[in-house]
Design a protein around this motif. Structure first.
Motif, mmCIF file in Angstrom:
data_model
loop_
_atom_site.group_PDB
_atom_site.id
_atom_site.type_symbol
_atom_site.label_atom_id
_atom_site.label_comp_id
_atom_site.label_asym_id
_atom_site.label_seq_id
_atom_site.Cartn_x
_atom_site.Cartn_y
_atom_site.Cartn_z
ATOM 1 N N LYS A 19 -57.660 30.610 -40.599
ATOM 2 C CA LYS A 19 -58.445 31.734 -40.090
ATOM 3 C C LYS A 19 -59.217 32.413 -41.209
ATOM 4 C CE LYS A 19 -55.646 32.829 -36.059
ATOM 5 N NZ LYS A 19 -54.780 33.811 -35.412
ATOM 6 N N PHE A 20 -58.607 32.534 -42.382
ATOM 7 C CA PHE A 20 -59.301 33.139 -43.514
ATOM 8 C C PHE A 20 -60.467 32.269 -43.953
ATOM 9 C CE2 PHE A 20 -59.848 33.860 -48.088
ATOM 10 C CZ PHE A 20 -60.189 35.209 -48.050
ATOM 11 N N ASP A 21 -60.275 30.946 -43.988
ATOM 12 C CA ASP A 21 -61.374 30.041 -44.336
ATOM 13 C C ASP A 21 -62.531 30.189 -43.350
ATOM 14 O OD1 ASP A 21 -60.048 29.044 -46.526
ATOM 15 O OD2 ASP A 21 -59.395 27.189 -45.533
ATOM 16 N N TYR A 22 -62.219 30.250 -42.059
ATOM 17 C CA TYR A 22 -63.275 30.408 -41.050
ATOM 18 C C TYR A 22 -63.984 31.745 -41.200
ATOM 19 C CZ TYR A 22 -60.769 26.561 -38.771
ATOM 20 O OH TYR A 22 -60.152 25.372 -38.490
ATOM 21 N N PHE A 23 -63.238 32.792 -41.501
ATOM 22 C CA PHE A 23 -63.818 34.119 -41.675
ATOM 23 C C PHE A 23 -64.786 34.138 -42.855
ATOM 24 C CE2 PHE A 23 -63.498 38.265 -43.844
ATOM 25 C CZ PHE A 23 -64.098 39.055 -42.877
ATOM 26 N N VAL A 24 -64.347 33.612 -44.004
ATOM 27 C CA VAL A 24 -65.197 33.598 -45.190
ATOM 28 C C VAL A 24 -66.430 32.723 -44.947
ATOM 29 C CG1 VAL A 24 -65.308 32.876 -47.602
ATOM 30 C CG2 VAL A 24 -63.342 34.149 -46.782
#
Length: 94
Positions: A19-24
């Motif tokens: 989720k953090f990768d997608y957000f960034v």
């Protein structure tokens, strides 16, 4: 019992990392689109537009690397799943 808890913790960590990768990656894409929207090309030289072009290229390169990171993570997870599944099926045959 501890193996189940560690597996659950790993799954939670993995989901959070994805989720953090997608957000960034989404932020990078939006920032690239915002900068590119108002960009007007000029002669490349020692001026602010050249710096803006370099910043846009760096952000685009970062977004591209992020996309490849997500793609490779999905691919490696698929390979790991196939390997573990094959080992489980082989264990059932013996």
């Amino acid at each position: 019992m501890t193996i189940e808890r560690s597996d659950r913790l790993y799954d939670t960590w993995r989901t959070s990392a994805e989720k953090f990768d997608y957000f960034v990656l989404g932020i990078l894409g939006a920032l690239c689109a915002y900068i590119a929207n108002g960009f007007q090309a000029e002669v490349v030289g020692s001026n602010p537009k050249t710096l803006e072009l370099l910043a846009l290229a760096a952000l685009f390169g970062s977004a591209l690397c992020g996309f490849f990171r997500v793609e490779s993570t999905i691919f490696l997870t698929s390979l790991n799943h196939k390997y573990l599944r094959a080992n489980e099926q082989r264990g059932l045959l013996t």
